[in-house]
Structures are given as structure tokens and as C-alpha cells.
Design a protein around this motif. Structure first.
Motif, PDB file in Angstrom:
ATOM      1  N   VAL A 112      50.108 -23.434 -27.996  1.00 41.85           N
ATOM      2  CA  VAL A 112      50.568 -24.731 -28.489  1.00 41.85           C
ATOM      3  C   VAL A 112      49.991 -25.855 -27.633  1.00 41.85           C
ATOM      4  O   VAL A 112      49.487 -26.856 -28.160  1.00 41.85           O
ATOM      5  CB  VAL A 112      52.107 -24.797 -28.489  1.00 41.85           C
ATOM      6  CG1 VAL A 112      52.581 -26.219 -28.748  1.00 41.85           C
ATOM      7  CG2 VAL A 112      52.678 -23.855 -29.546  1.00 41.85           C
ATOM      8  N   LYS A 113      50.049 -25.688 -26.330  1.00 40.19           N
ATOM      9  CA  LYS A 113      49.544 -26.713 -25.417  1.00 40.19           C
ATOM     10  C   LYS A 113      48.042 -26.930 -25.613  1.00 40.19           C
ATOM     11  O   LYS A 113      47.574 -28.078 -25.729  1.00 40.19           O
ATOM     12  CB  LYS A 113      49.829 -26.298 -23.974  1.00 40.19           C
ATOM     13  CG  LYS A 113      49.291 -27.261 -22.928  1.00 40.19           C
ATOM     14  CD  LYS A 113      49.583 -26.768 -21.521  1.00 40.19           C
ATOM     15  CE  LYS A 113      48.978 -27.684 -20.466  1.00 40.19           C
ATOM     16  NZ  LYS A 113      49.222 -27.175 -19.089  1.00 40.19           N
ATOM     17  N   MET A 114      47.292 -25.831 -25.665  1.00 40.40           N
ATOM     18  CA  MET A 114      45.839 -25.913 -25.761  1.00 40.40           C
ATOM     19  C   MET A 114      45.396 -26.524 -27.082  1.00 40.40           C
ATOM     20  O   MET A 114      44.556 -27.431 -27.125  1.00 40.40           O
ATOM     21  CB  MET A 114      45.262 -24.498 -25.605  1.00 40.40           C
ATOM     22  CG  MET A 114      43.755 -24.394 -25.641  1.00 40.40           C
ATOM     23  SD  MET A 114      43.211 -22.752 -25.087  1.00 40.40           S
ATOM     24  CE  MET A 114      44.353 -21.680 -25.982  1.00 40.40           C
ATOM     25  N   ASN A 122      45.214 -34.003 -30.126  1.00 36.03           N
ATOM     26  CA  ASN A 122      45.429 -35.341 -29.574  1.00 36.03           C
ATOM     27  C   ASN A 122      44.126 -36.014 -29.162  1.00 36.03           C
ATOM     28  O   ASN A 122      44.029 -37.251 -29.152  1.00 36.03           O
ATOM     29  CB  ASN A 122      46.375 -35.281 -28.378  1.00 36.03           C
ATOM     30  CG  ASN A 122      47.790 -34.920 -28.779  1.00 36.03           C
ATOM     31  OD1 ASN A 122      48.205 -35.135 -29.919  1.00 36.03           O
ATOM     32  ND2 ASN A 122      48.543 -34.354 -27.850  1.00 36.03           N
ATOM     33  N   ASP A 123      43.104 -35.211 -28.804  1.00 38.85           N
ATOM     34  CA  ASP A 123      41.841 -35.764 -28.340  1.00 38.85           C
ATOM     35  C   ASP A 123      40.851 -36.025 -29.472  1.00 38.85           C
ATOM     36  O   ASP A 123      39.751 -36.535 -29.226  1.00 38.85           O
ATOM     37  CB  ASP A 123      41.187 -34.815 -27.320  1.00 38.85           C
ATOM     38  CG  ASP A 123      41.909 -34.826 -25.983  1.00 38.85           C
ATOM     39  OD1 ASP A 123      42.683 -35.761 -25.738  1.00 38.85           O
ATOM     40  OD2 ASP A 123      41.713 -33.875 -25.196  1.00 38.85           O
ATOM     41  N   THR A 124      41.214 -35.638 -30.703  1.00 39.39           N
ATOM     42  CA  THR A 124      40.313 -35.810 -31.843  1.00 39.39           C
ATOM     43  C   THR A 124      40.747 -37.019 -32.661  1.00 39.39           C
ATOM     44  O   THR A 124      41.904 -37.123 -33.057  1.00 39.39           O
ATOM     45  CB  THR A 124      40.310 -34.554 -32.743  1.00 39.39           C
ATOM     46  OG1 THR A 124      39.971 -33.404 -31.965  1.00 39.39           O
ATOM     47  CG2 THR A 124      39.307 -34.719 -33.874  1.00 39.39           C
ATOM     48  N   LYS A 125      39.828 -37.919 -32.911  1.00 39.16           N
ATOM     49  CA  LYS A 125      40.138 -39.127 -33.666  1.00 39.16           C
ATOM     50  C   LYS A 125      40.026 -38.867 -35.162  1.00 39.16           C
ATOM     51  O   LYS A 125      39.141 -38.128 -35.606  1.00 39.16           O
ATOM     52  CB  LYS A 125      39.185 -40.254 -33.264  1.00 39.16           C
ATOM     53  CG  LYS A 125      39.331 -40.698 -31.821  1.00 39.16           C
ATOM     54  CD  LYS A 125      38.386 -41.840 -31.496  1.00 39.16           C
ATOM     55  CE  LYS A 125      38.540 -42.290 -30.056  1.00 39.16           C
ATOM     56  NZ  LYS A 125      37.607 -43.404 -29.723  1.00 39.16           N
ATOM     57  N   PRO A 126      40.893 -39.483 -35.957  1.00 40.08           N
ATOM     58  CA  PRO A 126      40.781 -39.347 -37.410  1.00 40.08           C
ATOM     59  C   PRO A 126      39.449 -39.897 -37.918  1.00 40.08           C
ATOM     60  O   PRO A 126      38.928 -40.863 -37.374  1.00 40.08           O
ATOM     61  CB  PRO A 126      41.949 -40.193 -37.932  1.00 40.08           C
ATOM     62  CG  PRO A 126      42.894 -40.293 -36.781  1.00 40.08           C
ATOM     63  CD  PRO A 126      42.036 -40.299 -35.548  1.00 40.08           C
ATOM     64  N   SER A 127      38.923 -39.222 -38.932  1.00 43.36           N
ATOM     65  CA  SER A 127      37.704 -39.721 -39.566  1.00 43.36           C
ATOM     66  C   SER A 127      38.055 -40.150 -40.974  1.00 43.36           C
ATOM     67  O   SER A 127      38.963 -40.935 -41.170  1.00 43.36           O
ATOM     68  CB  SER A 127      36.611 -38.653 -39.549  1.00 43.36           C
ATOM     69  OG  SER A 127      37.080 -37.430 -40.108  1.00 43.36           O
ATOM     70  N   SER A 128      37.361 -39.632 -41.981  1.00 43.75           N
ATOM     71  CA  SER A 128      37.695 -39.982 -43.362  1.00 43.75           C
ATOM     72  C   SER A 128      38.855 -39.108 -43.813  1.00 43.75           C
ATOM     73  O   SER A 128      38.680 -37.901 -43.974  1.00 43.75           O
ATOM     74  CB  SER A 128      36.496 -39.760 -44.281  1.00 43.75           C
ATOM     75  OG  SER A 128      35.433 -40.591 -43.898  1.00 43.75           O
ATOM     76  N   GLY A 178      40.376 -12.121 -29.130  1.00 42.31           N
ATOM     77  CA  GLY A 178      41.321 -13.000 -28.450  1.00 42.31           C
ATOM     78  C   GLY A 178      40.715 -14.344 -28.103  1.00 42.31           C
ATOM     79  O   GLY A 178      41.357 -15.397 -28.259  1.00 42.31           O
ATOM     80  N   ARG A 179      39.476 -14.329 -27.646  1.00 33.89           N
ATOM     81  CA  ARG A 179      38.789 -15.579 -27.336  1.00 33.89           C
ATOM     82  C   ARG A 179      38.549 -16.397 -28.601  1.00 33.89           C
ATOM     83  O   ARG A 179      38.637 -17.635 -28.588  1.00 33.89           O
ATOM     84  CB  ARG A 179      37.452 -15.287 -26.641  1.00 33.89           C
ATOM     85  CG  ARG A 179      37.610 -14.837 -25.195  1.00 33.89           C
ATOM     86  CD  ARG A 179      36.277 -14.452 -24.571  1.00 33.89           C
ATOM     87  NE  ARG A 179      36.441 -14.327 -23.122  1.00 33.89           N
ATOM     88  CZ  ARG A 179      36.270 -15.307 -22.248  1.00 33.89           C
ATOM     89  NH1 ARG A 179      35.925 -16.511 -22.695  1.00 33.89           N
ATOM     90  NH2 ARG A 179      36.444 -15.123 -20.965  1.00 33.89           N
ATOM     91  N   THR A 180      38.249 -15.713 -29.686  1.00 36.65           N
ATOM     92  CA  THR A 180      37.988 -16.408 -30.942  1.00 36.65           C
ATOM     93  C   THR A 180      39.268 -17.012 -31.509  1.00 36.65           C
ATOM     94  O   THR A 180      39.248 -18.105 -32.090  1.00 36.65           O
ATOM     95  CB  THR A 180      37.340 -15.452 -31.957  1.00 36.65           C
ATOM     96  OG1 THR A 180      36.178 -14.831 -31.363  1.00 36.65           O
ATOM     97  CG2 THR A 180      36.908 -16.188 -33.212  1.00 36.65           C
ATOM     98  N   VAL A 181      40.384 -16.326 -31.356  1.00 36.83           N
ATOM     99  CA  VAL A 181      41.674 -16.881 -31.765  1.00 36.83           C
ATOM    100  C   VAL A 181      41.938 -18.196 -31.024  1.00 36.83           C
ATOM    101  O   VAL A 181      42.330 -19.200 -31.630  1.00 36.83           O
ATOM    102  CB  VAL A 181      42.823 -15.885 -31.506  1.00 36.83           C
ATOM    103  CG1 VAL A 181      44.180 -16.563 -31.676  1.00 36.83           C
ATOM    104  CG2 VAL A 181      42.718 -14.682 -32.443  1.00 36.83           C
ATOM    105  N   GLY A 225      42.074 -24.127 -31.717  1.00 38.15           N
ATOM    106  CA  GLY A 225      41.717 -25.476 -31.311  1.00 38.15           C
ATOM    107  C   GLY A 225      40.939 -26.201 -32.393  1.00 38.15           C
ATOM    108  O   GLY A 225      41.151 -27.395 -32.631  1.00 38.15           O
ATOM    109  N   GLN A 226      40.052 -25.478 -33.068  1.00 40.46           N
ATOM    110  CA  GLN A 226      39.290 -26.095 -34.143  1.00 40.46           C
ATOM    111  C   GLN A 226      40.198 -26.511 -35.290  1.00 40.46           C
ATOM    112  O   GLN A 226      39.989 -27.557 -35.920  1.00 40.46           O
ATOM    113  CB  GLN A 226      38.223 -25.119 -34.654  1.00 40.46           C
ATOM    114  CG  GLN A 226      37.284 -25.720 -35.679  1.00 40.46           C
ATOM    115  CD  GLN A 226      36.515 -26.911 -35.132  1.00 40.46           C
ATOM    116  OE1 GLN A 226      35.942 -26.853 -34.038  1.00 40.46           O
ATOM    117  NE2 GLN A 226      36.489 -27.999 -35.884  1.00 40.46           N
ATOM    118  N   ALA A 227      41.219 -25.718 -35.562  1.00 39.45           N
ATOM    119  CA  ALA A 227      42.192 -26.092 -36.588  1.00 39.45           C
ATOM    120  C   ALA A 227      42.882 -27.396 -36.214  1.00 39.45           C
ATOM    121  O   ALA A 227      43.133 -28.255 -37.074  1.00 39.45           O
ATOM    122  CB  ALA A 227      43.222 -24.977 -36.767  1.00 39.45           C
ATOM    123  N   GLY A 228      43.189 -27.555 -34.928  1.00 41.44           N
ATOM    124  CA  GLY A 228      43.767 -28.813 -34.474  1.00 41.44           C
ATOM    125  C   GLY A 228      42.839 -29.984 -34.720  1.00 41.44           C
ATOM    126  O   GLY A 228      43.274 -31.062 -35.128  1.00 41.44           O
TER     127      GLY A 228
END
Length: 214
Positions: A196-198, A204-210, A98-101, A106-109
């Protein structure tokens, strides 16, 4: 793939698809193959041509590169617990899953935000946020890995790195998720709306890179 010398029809180099990590879009209309390794740049007259080229290259990579991440459940979770001297009971494994999910969503986001692709992230949310309410989440992260792996070759290295960091991080800081030798349940922002919120906060907090098409 044949790389031709400028202004000639003479191949300068032949590059196998296996050598290419991904095709990345650049500005103005240009595509870079392996910006960290090969560093081949291709310039086009129009951005649409660059996009079409990058899309075709990435499609070829995905078709030729099956998932190389071993199936996670149950060995990945059991190994984390046993290495931390925690008994891999059914409850402990389920709580770690559950913690890994929560973490991997979040990493997918972050992955989607780095490519600047909100549409892909929205599909991810519709696909996986409901999994936050499943009683049995055993294979959810594996399904996330499959889904992301098939979307963008630029995600492949990040998937492997994040799973390794998660494993090593939990080993090094077991006090943050353990209580008396048992795994604490994931208690924050539970349920589909919480997921969804998390995950959206991370996006939203991750900036686009290449950017790369996905």
C-alpha cells in the motif's frame, strides 16, 4: 458511431468502435476520441453530458475489446529468465513474479493517477495489496491485468507497453536483480502494508494527464 457535419443530419464519417482507443474528458465540457490519432472533439453544453457520453463510449470499447495480453504465467517469466541465461527454477520464477507484482502494482497506481481517479485506485489497493503476503503469487499480475483492462480502455496500451519495458529492462540490467545466476528476493517494504505504501507513493507522485472515466 456516426460523425455528422456541423448543423446537419448528414453523416460525415462512420467510425467503428475498433478505431477508438478511448474517450477522454477535456475542459470545458468536451470529449476527445483518440487524442493521439483521430482527434475527434465533441463539445457539450454541460460537463455532465460530456461525462455521460465519454462513459458510454468507453463502455462500448470495453465490451467489444477483450484482453489481448497473453496469460503471463509461466511463459512470460520463463522467457525473461532464459533470455538472460538464468535457469528458470521454481525459486527463480517465484522471485521474479514477486518483483513483477511489486512493479505492476506501482504502475497501476500511475495509471489511476493519470486519470485523476483516486476511488479506482483505492479499490485496487483493497483488492491486490493482500496479495503481497501470498505464498503463491503466480497469477497475481494476470489478475491485475484483467482488473485494469476491464476498468478503462485508456489503460490498454499502457499495460502492453509496461510489460514490454519490464521484460526488456530486466534483460538489459540483470545485475540489479541477480546474484550468482539467481534472482534476488524482493526485500523492500514487504507485506500488504508495504505494498500500500509503495503503490500509493507512485500514485501521489504521478500527475494527472488527459482524464477518462474509469
Amino acid at each position: 458511431m456516426f460523425i455528422f457535419a456541423p448543423g446537419t443530419h448528414i453523416p460525415e464519417r462512420v467510425v467503428d468502435v475498433a478505431e477508438i482507443d478511448r474517450a477522454s474528458l477535456a475542459e470545458p465540457a468536451a470529449v476527445c476520441l483518440n487524442e493521439l490519432n483521430l482527434g475527434f472533439w465533441f463539445k457539450f453544453r454541460r460537463s455532465a453530458e460530456a461525462l455521460a457520453f465519454a462513459t458510454q463510449v468507453n463502455k462500448a470499447i470495453l465490451e467489444s475489446r477483450p484482453r489481448s495480453v497473453p496469460h503471463l504465467f509461466p511463459d512470460y517469466y520463463v522467457e525473461i529468465l532464459t533470455s538472460a541465461d538464468i535457469t528458470p527454477t521454481f525459486e527463480n520464477v517465484a522471485r521474479l513474479v514477486g518483483r513483477t507484482v511489486a512493479m505492476f502494482g506501482g504502475q497501476a497506481g500511475a495509471f489511476c493517477a493519470q486519470t485523476g481517479n483516486r476511488a479506482t485506485f483505492d479499490v485496487f489497493l483493497r483488492t491486490f495489496a493482500p496479495s503481497a503476503v501470498l505464498e503463491d503469487q503466480s497469477n497475481v499480475v494476470d489478475e491485475m491485468v484483467d482488473w485494469l483492462w476491464a476498468r478503462n480502455p485508456g489503460f490498454h496500451f499502457g499495460i502492453k507497453r509496461q510489460l514490454m519495458r519490464w521484460r526488456e529492462g530486466l534483460r538489459a540490467s540483470e545485475g540489479t536483480f541477480l546474484d550468482g545466476g539467481n534472482v534476488l528476493p524482493w526485500m523492500w517494504d514487504t507485506g500488504a502494508e508495504g505494498a500500500v505504501k509503495m503503490w500509493t507513493l507512485v500514485f501521489n507522485d504521478t500527475k494527472p494527464s488527459s482524464p477518462a472515466p474509469c
